[in-house]
Design a protein around this motif. Structure first.
Motif, short mmCIF file in Angstrom:
data_model
loop_
_atom_site.label_atom_id
_atom_site.label_comp_id
_atom_site.label_asym_id
_atom_site.label_seq_id
_atom_site.Cartn_x
_atom_site.Cartn_y
_atom_site.Cartn_z
N LEU A 12 0.83 -1.20 0.00
CA LEU A 12 0.00 0.00 0.00
C LEU A 12 0.87 1.25 0.00
O LEU A 12 0.63 2.19 -0.77
N ARG A 14 3.94 1.50 -1.02
CA ARG A 14 4.62 1.56 -2.31
C ARG A 14 3.70 2.13 -3.39
O ARG A 14 4.13 2.94 -4.23
N LYS A 15 2.45 1.73 -3.37
CA LYS A 15 1.48 2.20 -4.36
C LYS A 15 1.24 3.70 -4.21
O LYS A 15 1.19 4.44 -5.21
N ILE A 16 1.08 4.16 -2.97
CA ILE A 16 0.85 5.59 -2.73
C ILE A 16 2.07 6.40 -3.16
O ILE A 16 1.97 7.42 -3.85
N TRP A 164 -10.38 0.93 6.41
CA TRP A 164 -10.15 2.17 5.66
C TRP A 164 -11.49 2.77 5.24
O TRP A 164 -12.30 2.10 4.60
N LEU A 174 -7.80 9.13 -3.21
CA LEU A 174 -6.72 8.25 -2.76
C LEU A 174 -7.20 6.81 -2.72
O LEU A 174 -6.46 5.89 -3.10
N THR A 175 -8.43 6.61 -2.28
CA THR A 175 -8.99 5.26 -2.23
C THR A 175 -9.06 4.64 -3.62
O THR A 175 -8.72 3.47 -3.81
N ALA A 177 -7.12 5.36 -6.07
CA ALA A 177 -5.75 5.11 -6.55
C ALA A 177 -5.18 3.80 -6.01
O ALA A 177 -4.31 3.19 -6.64
N VAL A 178 -5.66 3.35 -4.83
CA VAL A 178 -5.12 2.12 -4.23
C VAL A 178 -6.18 1.01 -4.18
O VAL A 178 -6.01 0.02 -3.46
N GLU A 180 -7.04 -1.44 -5.92
CA GLU A 180 -6.68 -2.83 -6.24
C GLU A 180 -6.14 -3.58 -5.03
O GLU A 180 -6.12 -4.82 -5.01
N LEU A 181 -5.71 -2.84 -4.00
CA LEU A 181 -5.15 -3.47 -2.81
C LEU A 181 -6.17 -3.60 -1.68
O LEU A 181 -5.90 -4.24 -0.66
#
Length: 273
Positions: A12, A14-16, A164, A174-175, A177-178, A180-181
């Motif tokens: 997470l 790393r993705k951000i 979350w 932001l949600t 953007a991430v 997939e996780l």
């Protein structure tokens, strides 16, 4: 409501960090403070209180305002560029989020501080609920609910999973953007966690302190109180109390001679000086 397993938090982060800067509690030399994330950073989300507050993500300890450069008889003024890149402050507690709101009242009122405003516009706050508040905590006195932080994203660490919940447009972005996780989650566990945290808060010795007599009309009485004649004696006037304070907004403006011009910057100051 979404969730992610604790063992996947590194992914997470790393993705951000792939698209924007990421700041979170990092342990360096046995001290935990908010710092930029890196692959080898020792992230400590379970730290209840960092040594310094994360306010300098929005109000840095020192920042350049503009530079004057001299070329013979010509002087050129170069303003410092405002924050343009998005960033995320991950793991702020409800009390630190409230501290930022106090800074908002100062820096976003007329005349608006454009440097601060730019950082607030580009910054996204992910606030983490306090799983087990400390005995010295007194957030309830100021109407702060450490079980249900109000930020762009609210998060809870429960039984090895991070829950979350996006609360604002920036939080939704932001949600997305991430996404997939993240997996869908039931809010029932979060509600149980909130109840458990609030039960702890009710038992803390400072949760029911009275603010009576501390209103604006009483400030001068408190300022001139004879109690300070005793309290001041151990004070070293180092200013550290205001530097670590999440609500202090004191600053000074200074000029630095670069040898070929002048750099004007501002830095934290303290009324204790």
């Amino acid at each position: 409501m979404y969730k992610i397993a604790a063992e996947n938090l590194q992914a997470l982060f790393r993705k951000i960090a792939a698209d924007q800067d990421l700041y979170l509690p990092v342990k360096v030399s046995d001290q935990v403070n908010f710092k930029a994330w890196s692959q080898d950073a020792e992230v400590c989300l379970d730290t209840l209180k960092t040594v310094k507050s994360p306010k300098d993500a929005f109000f840095p300890q020192s920042e350049n305002l503009y530079t004057c450069k001299k070329d013979k008889k010509n002087i050129r003024i170069e303003p410092q560029a405002l924050q343009e890149k998005d960033f995320v402050v991950f793991g702020m507690k409800a009390c630190d989020v409230q501290g930022v709101k106090v800074l908002d009242n100062v820096f976003l009122s007329d005349p608006v501080d454009t440097f601060y405003a730019a950082r607030r516009d580009h910054g996204t706050i992910v606030a983490l609920a306090c799983h087990e508040p400390e005995e010295s905590c007194f957030c309830k006195v100021f109407g702060i609910d450490c079980a249900d932080p109000v930020a762009d994203v609210a998060a809870w660490m429960i039984e090895g999973e991070l829950y979350w919940k996006p609360l604002t447009e920036k939080g939704e972005a932001l949600t997305k953007a991430v996404a997939e996780l993240l997996t869908d989650a039931d809010e029932a566990k979060v509600e149980e966690e909130k109840t458990a945290i609030r039960a702890i808060v009710e038992k803390l010795p400072y949760s029911n302190l009275s603010l009576e007599g501390w209103g604006q009309e009483d400030y001068m009485d408190r300022f001139n109180s004879p109690v300070w004649e005793e309290l001041y004696k151990p004070c070293l006037a180092c200013g550290t109390c205001t530097f670590v304070c999440p609500t202090c907004q004191c600053y000074d403006i200074k000029d630095y001679d670069t040898g070929h011009g002048v750099q004007r910057y501002r830095c934290w100051d303290s009324c204790m000086y």
